[in-house]
Enzyme design. Structure first.
Site, PDB file in Angstrom:
ATOM      1  N   TYR A 150       0.834  -1.208   0.000  1.00 36.14           N
ATOM      2  CA  TYR A 150       0.000   0.000   0.000  1.00 36.14           C
ATOM      3  C   TYR A 150       0.874   1.265   0.000  1.00 36.14           C
ATOM      4  O   TYR A 150       0.742   2.117  -0.877  1.00 36.14           O
ATOM      5  CB  TYR A 150      -0.904  -0.025   1.225  1.00 36.14           C
ATOM      6  CG  TYR A 150      -1.903   1.116   1.289  1.00 36.14           C
ATOM      7  CD1 TYR A 150      -3.004   1.159   0.430  1.00 36.14           C
ATOM      8  CD2 TYR A 150      -1.760   2.143   2.215  1.00 36.14           C
ATOM      9  CE1 TYR A 150      -3.937   2.189   0.506  1.00 36.14           C
ATOM     10  CE2 TYR A 150      -2.687   3.177   2.289  1.00 36.14           C
ATOM     11  CZ  TYR A 150      -3.771   3.197   1.437  1.00 36.14           C
ATOM     12  OH  TYR A 150      -4.687   4.226   1.515  1.00 36.14           O
ATOM     13  N   GLU A 152       4.197   1.775  -0.521  1.00 36.33           N
ATOM     14  CA  GLU A 152       5.104   1.967  -1.668  1.00 36.33           C
ATOM     15  C   GLU A 152       4.323   2.113  -2.967  1.00 36.33           C
ATOM     16  O   GLU A 152       4.737   2.832  -3.880  1.00 36.33           O
ATOM     17  CB  GLU A 152       6.099   0.812  -1.772  1.00 36.33           C
ATOM     18  CG  GLU A 152       7.063   0.699  -0.597  1.00 36.33           C
ATOM     19  CD  GLU A 152       8.136   1.797  -0.550  1.00 36.33           C
ATOM     20  OE1 GLU A 152       7.968   2.859  -1.175  1.00 36.33           O
ATOM     21  OE2 GLU A 152       9.151   1.570   0.140  1.00 36.33           O
ATOM     22  N   THR A 215      -3.180   8.911  20.407  1.00 40.79           N
ATOM     23  CA  THR A 215      -4.108   9.894  19.829  1.00 40.79           C
ATOM     24  C   THR A 215      -4.249   9.684  18.323  1.00 40.79           C
ATOM     25  O   THR A 215      -3.355   9.159  17.652  1.00 40.79           O
ATOM     26  CB  THR A 215      -3.628  11.340  20.074  1.00 40.79           C
ATOM     27  OG1 THR A 215      -2.414  11.532  19.357  1.00 40.79           O
ATOM     28  CG2 THR A 215      -3.437  11.618  21.546  1.00 40.79           C
ATOM     29  N   ARG A 282      -0.936  10.560  15.490  1.00 44.44           N
ATOM     30  CA  ARG A 282      -0.923  10.905  14.066  1.00 44.44           C
ATOM     31  C   ARG A 282      -1.781  12.144  13.879  1.00 44.44           C
ATOM     32  O   ARG A 282      -2.944  12.160  14.261  1.00 44.44           O
ATOM     33  CB  ARG A 282      -1.412   9.773  13.183  1.00 44.44           C
ATOM     34  CG  ARG A 282      -1.228  10.146  11.717  1.00 44.44           C
ATOM     35  CD  ARG A 282      -1.694   9.128  10.719  1.00 44.44           C
ATOM     36  NE  ARG A 282      -0.978   7.876  10.773  1.00 44.44           N
ATOM     37  CZ  ARG A 282      -1.610   6.703  10.783  1.00 44.44           C
ATOM     38  NH1 ARG A 282      -2.908   6.645  10.777  1.00 44.44           N
ATOM     39  NH2 ARG A 282      -0.918   5.595  10.802  1.00 44.44           N
TER      40      ARG A 282
HETATM   41  P1  NAD Z   1     -12.772   1.876  -0.258  1.00 49.16           P
HETATM   42  O1  NAD Z   1     -12.148   0.530  -0.144  1.00 49.16           O
HETATM   43  O2  NAD Z   1     -14.111   2.081   0.346  1.00 49.16           O
HETATM   44  O3  NAD Z   1     -12.856   2.321  -1.782  1.00 49.16           O
HETATM   45  C1  NAD Z   1     -11.934   1.936  -2.750  1.00 49.16           C
HETATM   46  C2  NAD Z   1     -12.694   1.577  -4.019  1.00 49.16           C
HETATM   47  O4  NAD Z   1     -11.770   1.200  -5.041  1.00 49.16           O
HETATM   48  C3  NAD Z   1     -13.645   0.390  -3.819  1.00 49.16           C
HETATM   49  O5  NAD Z   1     -14.915   0.712  -4.328  1.00 49.16           O
HETATM   50  C4  NAD Z   1     -12.977  -0.737  -4.602  1.00 49.16           C
HETATM   51  O6  NAD Z   1     -13.902  -1.687  -5.110  1.00 49.16           O
HETATM   52  C5  NAD Z   1     -12.257   0.029  -5.692  1.00 49.16           C
HETATM   53  N1  NAD Z   1     -11.130  -0.676  -6.281  1.00 49.16           N
HETATM   54  C6  NAD Z   1     -10.131  -1.336  -5.644  1.00 49.16           C
HETATM   55  N2  NAD Z   1      -9.271  -1.847  -6.540  1.00 49.16           N
HETATM   56  C7  NAD Z   1      -9.739  -1.498  -7.782  1.00 49.16           C
HETATM   57  C8  NAD Z   1      -9.297  -1.742  -9.107  1.00 49.16           C
HETATM   58  N3  NAD Z   1      -8.176  -2.447  -9.358  1.00 49.16           N
HETATM   59  N4  NAD Z   1     -10.029  -1.232 -10.135  1.00 49.16           N
HETATM   60  C9  NAD Z   1     -11.173  -0.527  -9.899  1.00 49.16           C
HETATM   61  N5  NAD Z   1     -11.628  -0.278  -8.666  1.00 49.16           N
HETATM   62  C10 NAD Z   1     -10.918  -0.756  -7.614  1.00 49.16           C
HETATM   63  O7  NAD Z   1     -11.715   2.923   0.333  1.00 49.16           O
HETATM   64  P2  NAD Z   1     -11.874   4.490   0.604  1.00 49.16           P
HETATM   65  O8  NAD Z   1     -11.679   4.692   2.046  1.00 49.16           O
HETATM   66  O9  NAD Z   1     -13.066   5.029  -0.071  1.00 49.16           O
HETATM   67  O10 NAD Z   1     -10.557   5.025  -0.147  1.00 49.16           O
HETATM   68  C11 NAD Z   1     -10.604   5.652  -1.407  1.00 49.16           C
HETATM   69  C12 NAD Z   1      -9.210   6.149  -1.757  1.00 49.16           C
HETATM   70  O11 NAD Z   1      -8.765   7.088  -0.783  1.00 49.16           O
HETATM   71  C13 NAD Z   1      -8.160   5.038  -1.819  1.00 49.16           C
HETATM   72  O12 NAD Z   1      -7.291   5.299  -2.907  1.00 49.16           O
HETATM   73  C14 NAD Z   1      -7.435   5.182  -0.502  1.00 49.16           C
HETATM   74  O13 NAD Z   1      -6.104   4.733  -0.599  1.00 49.16           O
HETATM   75  C15 NAD Z   1      -7.515   6.680  -0.269  1.00 49.16           C
HETATM   76  N6  NAD Z   1      -7.413   7.008   1.174  1.00 49.16           N
HETATM   77  C16 NAD Z   1      -8.462   6.794   2.033  1.00 49.16           C
HETATM   78  C17 NAD Z   1      -8.332   7.130   3.389  1.00 49.16           C
HETATM   79  C18 NAD Z   1      -9.466   6.945   4.373  1.00 49.16           C
HETATM   80  O14 NAD Z   1      -9.322   7.325   5.555  1.00 49.16           O
HETATM   81  N7  NAD Z   1     -10.595   6.395   3.999  1.00 49.16           N
HETATM   82  C19 NAD Z   1      -7.115   7.658   3.860  1.00 49.16           C
HETATM   83  C20 NAD Z   1      -6.064   7.821   2.951  1.00 49.16           C
HETATM   84  C21 NAD Z   1      -6.232   7.528   1.606  1.00 49.16           C
HETATM   85  N1  UDP Z   2      -7.836   0.642  17.927  1.00 46.81           N
HETATM   86  C1  UDP Z   2      -8.418   0.241  19.112  1.00 46.81           C
HETATM   87  N2  UDP Z   2      -9.450  -0.658  19.054  1.00 46.81           N
HETATM   88  C2  UDP Z   2      -9.936  -1.142  17.880  1.00 46.81           C
HETATM   89  C3  UDP Z   2      -9.347  -0.723  16.664  1.00 46.81           C
HETATM   90  C4  UDP Z   2      -8.285   0.170  16.723  1.00 46.81           C
HETATM   91  O1  UDP Z   2      -8.020   0.676  20.203  1.00 46.81           O
HETATM   92  O2  UDP Z   2     -10.894  -1.950  17.916  1.00 46.81           O
HETATM   93  C5  UDP Z   2      -6.738   1.630  17.997  1.00 46.81           C
HETATM   94  C6  UDP Z   2      -5.496   1.237  17.215  1.00 46.81           C
HETATM   95  O3  UDP Z   2      -4.629   0.469  18.016  1.00 46.81           O
HETATM   96  C7  UDP Z   2      -4.920   2.600  16.877  1.00 46.81           C
HETATM   97  C8  UDP Z   2      -6.137   3.492  16.730  1.00 46.81           C
HETATM   98  O4  UDP Z   2      -7.204   2.817  17.380  1.00 46.81           O
HETATM   99  O5  UDP Z   2      -4.139   3.079  17.956  1.00 46.81           O
HETATM  100  C9  UDP Z   2      -6.522   3.772  15.282  1.00 46.81           C
HETATM  101  O6  UDP Z   2      -6.579   2.548  14.572  1.00 46.81           O
HETATM  102  P1  UDP Z   2      -7.013   2.437  13.051  1.00 46.81           P
HETATM  103  O7  UDP Z   2      -6.671   1.061  12.592  1.00 46.81           O
HETATM  104  O8  UDP Z   2      -8.425   2.870  12.911  1.00 46.81           O
HETATM  105  O9  UDP Z   2      -6.149   3.528  12.290  1.00 46.81           O
HETATM  106  P2  UDP Z   2      -4.572   3.825  12.191  1.00 46.81           P
HETATM  107  O10 UDP Z   2      -3.834   3.073  13.257  1.00 46.81           O
HETATM  108  O11 UDP Z   2      -4.191   3.432  10.805  1.00 46.81           O
HETATM  109  O12 UDP Z   2      -4.514   5.305  12.412  1.00 46.81           O
END
Ligand code: NAD
Ligand code: UDP
Ligand code: UDP
Length: 319
Positions: A150, A152, A215, A282
């Site tokens: 993811y 890289e 946090t 973070r």
């Molecule tokens: P999600 O898993 O709900 O959505 C990702 C979508 O991409 C899904 O609908 C999945 O079916 C589709 N998908 C996966 N591989 C595919 C492929 N090869 N071809 C076509 N479609 C494909 O995730 P999300 O949370 O909505 O994330 C959307 C984007 O935002 C992603 O690129 C993710 O890396 C980025 N992102 C999300 C967060 C977050 O907090 N949700 C944080 C950082 C980055």
């Molecule tokens: N966490 C927790 N209980 C859970 C799931 C996650 O205490 O059931 C904690 C986890 O250890 C981390 C924080 O919540 O410290 C956020 O986790 P998440 O996986 O949602 O996001 P990320 O660690 O990627 O920020």
């Protein structure tokens, strides 16, 4: 040649996912036409079911690792599984989605000479040695670990975006997204907000990993989508990368307590071991987004949690 239309025809890859489906709602509400390309790996037709019959919306089942030929005015590239459980399920496919997916969407944007947005991530900073992270921090990423497919993959996608920008003068917008929550999150992807809400609604124990003093800062989805659209409207001399997220920090214990209060749950809090490599803190530095996009998040934690709880409540009742 398309007939002149003040609104745009916009491609959203990953549009059946959590963020993508909210973005599509916003783009349609703004009067645009939207094509959603998604292979439904982690996305769900339920997220876009309300759009069936809308003549401005079109869904195509497509995997972005394969070429795509169509005519649009803008592209938002969101296709990629986002939670560790999902992206580690098939790590090779995860890297292909980020890298081949970026090449194909950049090739499409190059042929069309259109603006293209990339959903990058705070994970490009890896296990950061500086807090909070600004965009000029290069990160600290393990190239061979479980998360590398993811992290890289997303880093290589950023490289491709900036090389197409320099080499082909492509108009790019690269956003580094920090933790976001809201309706349509996956109930079983192990993230803290969805875990706590589902546990609370079922009156099951709330699992705090470690002592809960670590946090996080979570952005409500509507705020994030607003940032996407505003960023996409900024001048071409601002390609990013730009951090998007909510800098308001709270402890995991505070989050658990608020979820219990807001749901009126009878759940007890239980402790579980802290996973290895779990960051203590973070938090995004969003000063660049404030300055160049004129954006900062507005939705407070209680309001966002309330809407997310209402969504999961309905989902669980529907079975
Ligand atoms: P999600 O898993 O709900 O959505 C990702 C979508 O991409 C899904 O609908 C999945 O079916 C589709 N998908 C996966 N591989 C595919 C492929 N090869 N071809 C076509 N479609 C494909 O995730 P999300 O949370 O909505 O994330 C959307 C984007 O935002 C992603 O690129 C993710 O890396 C980025 N992102 C999300 C967060 C977050 O907090 N949700 C944080 C950082 C980055
Ligand atoms: N966490 C927790 N209980 C859970 C799931 C996650 O205490 O059931 C904690 C986890 O250890 C981390 C924080 O919540 O410290 C956020 O986790 P998440 O996986 O949602 O996001 P990320 O660690 O990627 O920020
Ligand atoms: N591509 C696509 N749709 C298009 C144009 C290109 O999917 O409308 C893909 C195609 O598979 C190509 C990739 O994008 O391999 C990169 O395109 P580019 O023009 O940059 O490179 P080239 O075709 O020279 O390899």
């Amino acid at each position: 040649m398309r007939i002149y239309n003040p609104h745009k025809r916009i491609l959203v890859t990953g549009g059946a996912g959590f963020l993508g489906s909210h973005l599509i709602d916003r783009l349609l509400a703004d009067g645009n036409e939207v094509v959603c390309a998604d292979n439904l790996f982690t996305g769900n037709k339920r997220n876009i079911a309300h759009l069936h019959g809308n003549p401005a919306f079109e869904f195509m089942r497509h995997d972005v690792t394969f070429p795509l030929y169509l005519e649009v005015d803008q592209i938002y590239n969101l296709a990629c599984p986002a939670s560790p459980i999902h992206y580690q399920h098939d790590p090779v496919q995860t890297t292909k989605t980020s890298v081949h997916g970026a090449i194909n969407m950049l090739g499409l944007a190059k042929r069309l000479r259109c603006r293209i947005f990339q959903a990058s991530t705070s994970e490009v900073y890896g296990d950061p040695s500086v807090h909070p992270q600004k965009e000029d921090y290069w990160g600290n990423v393990n190239p061979i670990g479980m998360r590398s497919c993811y992290d890289e993959g997303k880093r290589c996608a950023e490289t491709l975006f900036f090389d197409y920008h320099r080499q082909h003068a492509l108009d790019i917008k690269v956003a580094r997204i920090f933790n976001t929550y809201g309706p349509r999150m996956h109930p079983n992807d192990g993230r803290v907000v969805s875990n706590f809400i589902v546990q609370a609604l079922r009156n099951e124990p709330i699992t705090i990993f470690g002592d809960g003093s670590q946090t996080r800062s979570f952005c409500y989805v509507d705020d994030l989508i607003d940032a996407f659209v505003r960023f996409m409207a900024t001048p071409a001399d601002f390609p990013g990368p730009v951090n998007l997220g909510n800098p308001h920090e709270f402890t995991i214990l505070q989050l658990a307590t608020r979820v219990i209060e807001l749901t009126g749950s009878r759940s007890a809090i239980v402790r579980r071991p802290l996973p290895s490599d779990d960051p203590m803190q973070r938090q995004p530095d969003i000063s660049l987004a404030r300055e160049r996009i004129g954006w900062s998040p507005r939705v407070q934690l209680d309001e966002g949690l309330g809407k997310t709880i209402a969504y999961f409540d309905e989902l669980l009742k529907a079975g």
